[in-house]
Enzyme design. Structure first.
Site, PDB file in Angstrom:
ATOM      1  N   ASN A   1      14.021  44.458  10.746  1.00 43.90           N
ATOM      2  CA  ASN A   1      14.717  43.557  10.035  1.00 43.90           C
ATOM      3  C   ASN A   1      16.241  43.217  10.755  1.00 43.90           C
ATOM      4  OD1 ASN A   1      16.068  41.663   8.305  1.00 43.90           O
ATOM      5  ND2 ASN A   1      16.025  43.203   6.542  1.00 43.90           N
TER       6      ASN A   1
ATOM      7  N   LYS B   1      18.493  41.103   9.971  1.00 45.96           N
ATOM      8  CA  LYS B   1      19.341  40.360   9.116  1.00 45.96           C
ATOM      9  C   LYS B   1      20.336  39.427   9.953  1.00 45.96           C
ATOM     10  CE  LYS B   1      19.355  44.983   6.832  1.00 45.96           C
ATOM     11  NZ  LYS B   1      20.013  45.751   5.974  1.00 45.96           N
TER      12      LYS B   1
ATOM     13  N   HIS C   1      14.339  40.837  -0.364  1.00 49.75           N
ATOM     14  CA  HIS C   1      15.224  42.017  -0.024  1.00 49.75           C
ATOM     15  C   HIS C   1      16.140  42.028  -0.914  1.00 49.75           C
ATOM     16  CE1 HIS C   1      17.980  44.082   2.496  1.00 49.75           C
ATOM     17  NE2 HIS C   1      16.768  44.786   3.317  1.00 49.75           N
TER      18      HIS C   1
ATOM     19  N   GLU D   1      19.302  42.381   0.017  1.00 48.04           N
ATOM     20  CA  GLU D   1      20.439  41.633   0.041  1.00 48.04           C
ATOM     21  C   GLU D   1      20.550  40.239  -0.237  1.00 48.04           C
ATOM     22  OE1 GLU D   1      20.580  42.924   4.200  1.00 48.04           O
ATOM     23  OE2 GLU D   1      21.128  44.751   3.539  1.00 48.04           O
TER      24      GLU D   1
ATOM     25  N   GLU E   1      12.176  49.983  -0.811  1.00 51.81           N
ATOM     26  CA  GLU E   1      13.580  50.147  -0.462  1.00 51.81           C
ATOM     27  C   GLU E   1      14.435  50.809  -1.252  1.00 51.81           C
ATOM     28  OE1 GLU E   1      14.053  48.133   3.785  1.00 51.81           O
ATOM     29  OE2 GLU E   1      14.818  46.798   2.283  1.00 51.81           O
TER      30      GLU E   1
ATOM     31  N   GLY F   1      21.216  50.899   4.765  1.00 52.23           N
ATOM     32  CA  GLY F   1      22.624  50.602   5.589  1.00 52.23           C
ATOM     33  C   GLY F   1      23.771  51.801   5.321  1.00 52.23           C
TER      34      GLY F   1
ATOM     35  N   SER G   1      17.676  53.366   6.071  1.00 52.97           N
ATOM     36  CA  SER G   1      18.305  54.090   6.949  1.00 52.97           C
ATOM     37  C   SER G   1      17.353  54.843   7.823  1.00 52.97           C
ATOM     38  CB  SER G   1      19.382  55.184   6.374  1.00 52.97           C
ATOM     39  OG  SER G   1      20.421  54.407   5.804  1.00 52.97           O
TER      40      SER G   1
HETATM   41  P1  PGA Z   1      18.720  49.852   7.487  1.00 53.10           P
HETATM   42  O1  PGA Z   1      18.225  48.434   6.472  1.00 53.10           O
HETATM   43  O2  PGA Z   1      17.699  50.450   8.163  1.00 53.10           O
HETATM   44  O3  PGA Z   1      19.903  49.519   8.029  1.00 53.10           O
HETATM   45  O4  PGA Z   1      18.975  50.766   6.323  1.00 53.10           O
HETATM   46  C1  PGA Z   1      17.015  48.478   6.124  1.00 53.10           C
HETATM   47  C2  PGA Z   1      16.872  47.160   5.262  1.00 53.10           C
HETATM   48  O5  PGA Z   1      17.604  46.787   4.939  1.00 53.10           O
HETATM   49  O6  PGA Z   1      15.497  46.567   5.585  1.00 53.10           O
END
Ligand code: PGA
Length: 243
Positions: A9, A11, A96, A98, A166, A172, A205
């Site tokens: 992803n 982003k 997601h 976010e 998630e 993150g 992560s």
């Molecule tokens: P990350 O993000 O691997 O940077 O923690 C995962 C995601 O948002 O799908």
């Protein structure tokens, strides 16, 4: 049969030129990736054409990061299923955390409508669910995820569907959910589905150091990777994890 799906992803990262640069370094490293692993790159809308053109004939598939629930209409700034399908997009992230947090996208009813819109156009939705730290600390993981699944999957055909667990506190932050705990929650999610063959990913992560342990868990069918999918080298290490 549950499929192994490893998705990146990106982003809001990568211009078209940067996406191309990534592919040049990444694609040759898929030669050693076992056949049964499906690889997906979920790029910003503006990089989807570059991915479609350059992933043609390769092991990797093109994914998007969101989809509108209507096919067309007066929805400024939105992108619909037919628009994505025309670009050769095969997967799309839905819900997601976010999007939920920064774009105020809620479960009821739009995630359900987005999942259905993706399926209507032959795309596989990757539906993200997961709890906040506060919900975890309050012992509400199960009830929260149960609520999300109930709303988001109402009357959804579970044949063409991926779920990503998630935990929001792990995204993150560098604080990965312990592999056995992710395995436990994913097992719980599976018990709530009607189709036992739905692939369920872990996200939060994931990196080249923890991927082997995560993928060794029996319930975990793949990963959704943010930060570590941005560099060709680290994402290649993830897709080529040791089984
Ligand atoms: P990350 O993000 O691997 O940077 O923690 C995962 C995601 O948002 O799908």
């Amino acid at each position: 049969m549950r499929k192994i799906v490893i998705a990146g992803n990106w982003k809001m990262y990568k211009t078209q030129a940067e996406a191309l640069e990534f592919l040049q370094a990444f694609l040759p490293q898929l030669n050693q990736t076992p056949e049964e692993r499906e690889i997906v790159l979920c790029a910003p809308f503006t990089a989807l054409t570059v991915l479609s053109k350059n992933l043609h004939g390769s092991r990797a598939r093109v994914g998007a990061q969101n989809i509108h629930w209507e096919d067309f209409g007066a929805y400024t700034g939105a992108i619909s299923g037919p628009m994505l399908a025309e670009l050769g997009v095969r997967h799309v992230i839905v819900g997601h955390s976010e999007r939920r947090r920064y774009a105020w996208e809620t479960d009821d009813p739009i995630m359900n409508l987005r999942v259905k819109a993706a399926q209507r156009h032959g795309l596989t939705p990757i539906l993200c669910v997961g709890e906040t730290k506060a919900q975890r600390d309050a012992g509400k993981i199960e009830s929260h995820i149960l609520g999300q699944l109930k709303t988001d999957l109402a009357e959804v055909d579970q044949e063409n569907l991926i779920i990503a667990y998630e935990p929001i506190w792990a995204i993150g932050t560098g604080e990965t959910c312990p592999a056995d705990e992710a395995n436990r929650v994913i097992g719980l999610i599976r018990s709530l589905l009607t189709n036992a063959n739905v692939s369920i990913q872990y996200g939060g992560s994931v990196n080249p150091t923890n991927i082997d342990e995560i993928m060794a868990q029996p319930e975990i069918d793949g990963v959704l990777v943010g930060g570590a999918s941005l560099k060709a080298e680290s994402f290649a290490q993830i897709v080529n994890y040791q089984s």
